[in-house]
Scaffold this motif. Structure first.
Motif, PDB file in Angstrom:
ATOM      1  N   ILE A   7     -97.186 167.874   3.433  1.00  0.00           N
ATOM      2  CA  ILE A   7     -95.899 167.627   4.083  1.00  0.00           C
ATOM      3  C   ILE A   7     -94.872 168.601   4.316  1.00  0.00           C
ATOM      4  O   ILE A   7     -95.001 169.786   3.624  1.00  0.00           O
ATOM      5  N   MET A   8     -94.353 168.787   5.459  1.00  0.00           N
ATOM      6  CA  MET A   8     -93.599 169.948   6.092  1.00  0.00           C
ATOM      7  C   MET A   8     -92.116 169.323   6.507  1.00  0.00           C
ATOM      8  O   MET A   8     -92.262 167.968   6.907  1.00  0.00           O
ATOM      9  N   THR A   9     -91.086 169.938   6.270  1.00  0.00           N
ATOM     10  CA  THR A   9     -89.675 169.471   6.768  1.00  0.00           C
ATOM     11  C   THR A   9     -89.245 170.886   7.506  1.00  0.00           C
ATOM     12  O   THR A   9     -88.871 172.084   7.090  1.00  0.00           O
ATOM     13  N   VAL A  10     -88.831 170.219   8.896  1.00  0.00           N
ATOM     14  CA  VAL A  10     -88.446 171.251   9.867  1.00  0.00           C
ATOM     15  C   VAL A  10     -87.315 170.778  10.608  1.00  0.00           C
ATOM     16  O   VAL A  10     -87.290 169.308  10.861  1.00  0.00           O
ATOM     17  N   GLY A  11     -86.248 171.499  11.086  1.00  0.00           N
ATOM     18  CA  GLY A  11     -85.195 171.243  12.127  1.00  0.00           C
ATOM     19  C   GLY A  11     -85.155 172.012  13.108  1.00  0.00           C
ATOM     20  O   GLY A  11     -85.102 173.231  12.748  1.00  0.00           O
ATOM     21  N   GLY A  12     -85.051 171.366  14.399  1.00  0.00           N
ATOM     22  CA  GLY A  12     -84.931 172.399  15.482  1.00  0.00           C
ATOM     23  C   GLY A  12     -83.959 171.547  16.749  1.00  0.00           C
ATOM     24  O   GLY A  12     -84.687 171.574  17.600  1.00  0.00           O
ATOM     25  N   ALA A  20     -91.033 163.785  18.704  1.00  0.00           N
ATOM     26  CA  ALA A  20     -91.947 163.433  19.845  1.00  0.00           C
ATOM     27  C   ALA A  20     -92.949 164.542  19.932  1.00  0.00           C
ATOM     28  O   ALA A  20     -93.978 164.084  20.206  1.00  0.00           O
ATOM     29  N   VAL A  21     -92.574 165.764  19.584  1.00  0.00           N
ATOM     30  CA  VAL A  21     -93.429 166.972  19.889  1.00  0.00           C
ATOM     31  C   VAL A  21     -94.578 166.607  18.661  1.00  0.00           C
ATOM     32  O   VAL A  21     -95.819 166.790  19.118  1.00  0.00           O
ATOM     33  N   PHE A  22     -94.196 166.541  17.617  1.00  0.00           N
ATOM     34  CA  PHE A  22     -95.230 166.294  16.339  1.00  0.00           C
ATOM     35  C   PHE A  22     -96.232 165.047  16.683  1.00  0.00           C
ATOM     36  O   PHE A  22     -97.125 165.205  16.244  1.00  0.00           O
ATOM     37  N   ASN A  23     -95.589 164.111  17.220  1.00  0.00           N
ATOM     38  CA  ASN A  23     -96.332 162.922  17.568  1.00  0.00           C
ATOM     39  C   ASN A  23     -97.538 163.061  18.307  1.00  0.00           C
ATOM     40  O   ASN A  23     -98.245 162.167  18.425  1.00  0.00           O
ATOM     41  N   GLU A  24     -97.571 164.152  19.006  1.00  0.00           N
ATOM     42  CA  GLU A  24     -98.655 164.208  19.871  1.00  0.00           C
ATOM     43  C   GLU A  24     -99.906 165.002  19.259  1.00  0.00           C
ATOM     44  O   GLU A  24    -100.890 165.030  19.891  1.00  0.00           O
ATOM     45  N   ILE A  31     -94.323 160.740  10.642  1.00  0.00           N
ATOM     46  CA  ILE A  31     -93.206 161.475  10.753  1.00  0.00           C
ATOM     47  C   ILE A  31     -91.869 160.675  10.415  1.00  0.00           C
ATOM     48  O   ILE A  31     -91.772 159.654  10.939  1.00  0.00           O
ATOM     49  N   VAL A  32     -91.058 161.307   9.511  1.00  0.00           N
ATOM     50  CA  VAL A  32     -89.684 160.582   9.577  1.00  0.00           C
ATOM     51  C   VAL A  32     -88.629 161.368   9.981  1.00  0.00           C
ATOM     52  O   VAL A  32     -88.480 162.687   9.429  1.00  0.00           O
ATOM     53  N   GLU A  58     -80.279 167.898  11.246  1.00  0.00           N
ATOM     54  CA  GLU A  58     -81.131 166.895  11.575  1.00  0.00           C
ATOM     55  C   GLU A  58     -82.571 167.477  11.302  1.00  0.00           C
ATOM     56  O   GLU A  58     -82.913 168.583  12.046  1.00  0.00           O
ATOM     57  N   VAL A  59     -83.559 166.942  10.674  1.00  0.00           N
ATOM     58  CA  VAL A  59     -84.859 167.279  10.463  1.00  0.00           C
ATOM     59  C   VAL A  59     -85.816 166.274  10.409  1.00  0.00           C
ATOM     60  O   VAL A  59     -85.513 165.070  10.723  1.00  0.00           O
ATOM     61  N   VAL A  60     -87.053 166.647  10.677  1.00  0.00           N
ATOM     62  CA  VAL A  60     -88.233 165.596  10.440  1.00  0.00           C
ATOM     63  C   VAL A  60     -89.096 166.029   9.327  1.00  0.00           C
ATOM     64  O   VAL A  60     -89.238 167.228   9.006  1.00  0.00           O
ATOM     65  N   GLN A  61     -89.654 164.997   8.668  1.00  0.00           N
ATOM     66  CA  GLN A  61     -90.498 165.254   7.519  1.00  0.00           C
ATOM     67  C   GLN A  61     -92.088 164.729   7.922  1.00  0.00           C
ATOM     68  O   GLN A  61     -92.038 163.706   8.185  1.00  0.00           O
ATOM     69  N   VAL A  62     -92.805 165.688   8.240  1.00  0.00           N
ATOM     70  CA  VAL A  62     -94.228 165.545   8.684  1.00  0.00           C
ATOM     71  C   VAL A  62     -95.122 165.412   7.650  1.00  0.00           C
ATOM     72  O   VAL A  62     -95.303 166.139   6.853  1.00  0.00           O
TER      73      VAL A  62
END
Length: 178
Positions: A7-12, A20-24, A31-32, A58-62
């Motif tokens: 798991i990684m957690t980032v915000g940009g 949307a980027v990571f979904n590709e 992705i949450v 605002e972040v996503v957890q991948v």
């Protein structure tokens, strides 16, 4: 080969863009969108985070299969899919909730994050301002934020902001796409 789930957690900036980027990408399993890095008590709401008073970004957890795509490769995609030289903003989105940040889950992730920032620094004309810190808490965002781009592609923000990011991703990182 067995899966190696990490798991990684980032915000940009806006989490809709990063999601949307990571979904590709190949190897990304889940992705949450959510909030992290703040100091307000309790679970924050989108409205509270947008006020800038919670300190959350605002972040996503991948969740990803590290045997398919590495943490380092995910960070390189992340660092080249937003502007890591811009303090507390991405495009028209302004505020601390839009800061560039990597929250590591262990010391290994911290080391890789520091290495990636050094490696991609020459790609930019300005210094990278991405924060690196330990993940202390993650709060899942409201349901309507999850899988936002896929569910709202014709919405103005998606068309004008996210779609161009995906075009850039497809050119720069074609070998990593699903």
């Amino acid at each position: 080969m067995d899966k190696k789930v990490e798991i990684m957690t980032v915000g940009g900036g806006c989490f809709w863009c990063i999601e949307a980027v990571f979904n590709e990408l190949k190897g990304v399993e889940k992705i949450v969108s959510g909030y992290s890095g703040g100091n307000a008590p309790g679970k924050p709401t989108y409205r509270e985070v947008c006020s800038g008073l919670t300190g959350h970004a605002e972040v996503v957890q991948v969740t990803f299969d590290a045997n398919t795509i590495s943490y380092k490769d995910l960070l390189i995609v992340f660092m080249t899919s937003h502007d890591p030289t811009s303090i507390n903003r991405q495009g028209a989105d302004i505020g601390t909730q839009y800061r560039s940040v990597i929250y590591y889950h262990d010391i290994g992730q911290q080391e890789v994050a520091e290495l990636v920032i050094k490696e991609v620094a020459s790609y930019y004309d300005q210094p990278i301002v991405t924060e690196i810190g330990p993940l202390e808490a993650f709060f899942e965002a409201e349901d309507y934020h999850q899988n936002y781009y896929a569910n709202n592609q014709t919405q103005g923000y998606c068309s004008f902001v996210i779609t161009p990011k995906l075009s850039k991703l497809r050119k720069m990182h074609a070998d990593k796409l699903k």
